[in-house]
Design a protein around this motif. Structure first.
Motif, PDB file in Angstrom:
ATOM      1  N   GLY A   1      52.484  44.993  48.272  1.00  0.00           N
ATOM      2  CA  GLY A   1      52.481  44.665  46.853  1.00  0.00           C
ATOM      3  C   GLY A   1      53.518  43.665  46.412  1.00  0.00           C
ATOM      4  O   GLY A   1      54.393  43.256  47.155  1.00  0.00           O
ATOM      5  N   ASP A   2      53.380  43.303  45.176  1.00  0.00           N
ATOM      6  CA  ASP A   2      54.065  42.216  44.495  1.00  0.00           C
ATOM      7  C   ASP A   2      53.673  40.891  45.123  1.00  0.00           C
ATOM      8  O   ASP A   2      54.369  40.321  45.945  1.00  0.00           O
ATOM      9  N   TYR A   3      52.538  40.520  44.680  1.00  0.00           N
ATOM     10  CA  TYR A   3      51.763  39.328  44.956  1.00  0.00           C
ATOM     11  C   TYR A   3      50.714  39.632  46.012  1.00  0.00           C
ATOM     12  O   TYR A   3      50.724  39.101  47.120  1.00  0.00           O
ATOM     13  N   VAL A   4      49.780  40.507  45.607  1.00  0.00           N
ATOM     14  CA  VAL A   4      48.705  40.924  46.515  1.00  0.00           C
ATOM     15  C   VAL A   4      47.876  39.749  47.017  1.00  0.00           C
ATOM     16  O   VAL A   4      47.306  39.808  48.110  1.00  0.00           O
ATOM     17  N   GLU A   5      47.834  38.663  46.239  1.00  0.00           N
ATOM     18  CA  GLU A   5      47.096  37.479  46.666  1.00  0.00           C
ATOM     19  C   GLU A   5      47.631  36.953  47.996  1.00  0.00           C
ATOM     20  O   GLU A   5      46.880  36.412  48.806  1.00  0.00           O
TER      21      GLU A   5
ATOM     22  N   GLY B   1      51.663  46.209  43.596  1.00  0.00           N
ATOM     23  CA  GLY B   1      53.018  46.511  43.155  1.00  0.00           C
ATOM     24  C   GLY B   1      53.132  46.468  41.648  1.00  0.00           C
ATOM     25  O   GLY B   1      52.156  46.226  40.937  1.00  0.00           O
ATOM     26  N   ASN B   2      54.335  46.681  41.164  1.00  0.00           N
ATOM     27  CA  ASN B   2      54.567  46.691  39.721  1.00  0.00           C
ATOM     28  C   ASN B   2      54.378  45.311  39.103  1.00  0.00           C
ATOM     29  O   ASN B   2      54.185  45.194  37.898  1.00  0.00           O
ATOM     30  N   GLY B   3      54.353  44.256  39.908  1.00  0.00           N
ATOM     31  CA  GLY B   3      54.135  42.908  39.400  1.00  0.00           C
ATOM     32  C   GLY B   3      52.704  42.421  39.551  1.00  0.00           C
ATOM     33  O   GLY B   3      52.401  41.281  39.223  1.00  0.00           O
ATOM     34  N   ASP B   4      51.819  43.277  40.040  1.00  0.00           N
ATOM     35  CA  ASP B   4      50.429  42.889  40.287  1.00  0.00           C
ATOM     36  C   ASP B   4      49.518  43.384  39.164  1.00  0.00           C
ATOM     37  O   ASP B   4      48.634  44.215  39.361  1.00  0.00           O
ATOM     38  N   PHE B   5      49.742  42.879  37.979  1.00  0.00           N
ATOM     39  CA  PHE B   5      48.989  43.305  36.800  1.00  0.00           C
ATOM     40  C   PHE B   5      47.512  42.974  36.952  1.00  0.00           C
ATOM     41  O   PHE B   5      47.153  41.874  37.354  1.00  0.00           O
ATOM     42  N   GLY B   6      46.660  43.929  36.632  1.00  0.00           N
ATOM     43  CA  GLY B   6      45.226  43.708  36.666  1.00  0.00           C
ATOM     44  C   GLY B   6      44.628  43.630  38.056  1.00  0.00           C
ATOM     45  O   GLY B   6      43.480  43.234  38.220  1.00  0.00           O
ATOM     46  N   SER B   7      45.383  44.001  39.072  1.00  0.00           N
ATOM     47  CA  SER B   7      44.896  43.927  40.453  1.00  0.00           C
ATOM     48  C   SER B   7      43.816  44.976  40.709  1.00  0.00           C
ATOM     49  O   SER B   7      43.846  46.075  40.163  1.00  0.00           O
TER      50      SER B   7
END
Length: 157
Positions: free
Chosen positions: A33-37, A55-61
């Motif tokens: 996580g944190d940039y699943v892309e 992760g907590n930074g992966d909004f809308g994933s």
């Protein structure tokens, strides 16, 4: 079975890709996580399947915050770690691992590498190949080898 483990890449993959050229291709990639892309891109570049948690930074994933996978009779719990307060200690995530009956816990979030065993559970945070934190301050990722037992290693880039 060989697995590369990383997380907290935050869109920066160049040094990780350069460093893995010296290692045998893994069977799988885990991105915590944190940039699943990045996990998706790296999986395609390396040419291996991936398991990704958000992760907590992966909004809308579309990815789940927690995953459990069983490989070679070993049960592995993957999470980013923010839900378990890993910045303040490992007790909550260890209790969750015990509750789930896992052999291994993988988490990120802190950007600080950890490779320990507690109460018979292997615990790894691969750190960050992009933005390291803590006293270590080195960019890193993890390698897991699973056969009859689980072997782990933190790789400094």
């Amino acid at each position: 079975m060989k697995i590369f483990v990383l997380g907290d890449t935050h869109g920066r993959n160049k040094e990780f890709l350069e460093s893995i050229m010296y290692y045998e291709r893994p069977d799988m990639l885990f991105h915590l996580g944190d940039y699943v892309e990045d996990g998706e891109k790296l999986s395609k570049i390396i040419g291996v399947p991936s398991l990704i948690v958000r992760g907590n930074g992966d909004f809308g994933s579309k990815y789940q915050e927690d995953e459990i996978i069983e490989l070679k009779d070993k049960k592995i719990f993957l999470t980013h770690g923010h839900k378990y307060g890993v910045r303040y200690g490992l007790d909550n995530i260890i209790y969750k691992g015990m509750e789930l009956g896992v052999d291994m816990i993988l988490f990120g979030h802190t950007h600080i590498p950890i490779d320990i065993e507690e109460d018979g559970i292997k615990i790894m945070n691969p750190g960050s190949p992009s933005f390291p934190r803590g006293l270590f301050r080195g960019k890193s990722f993890g390698i897991i080898n699973i056969d009859k037992k689980i072997e782990t290693k933190i790789i400094e880039i």
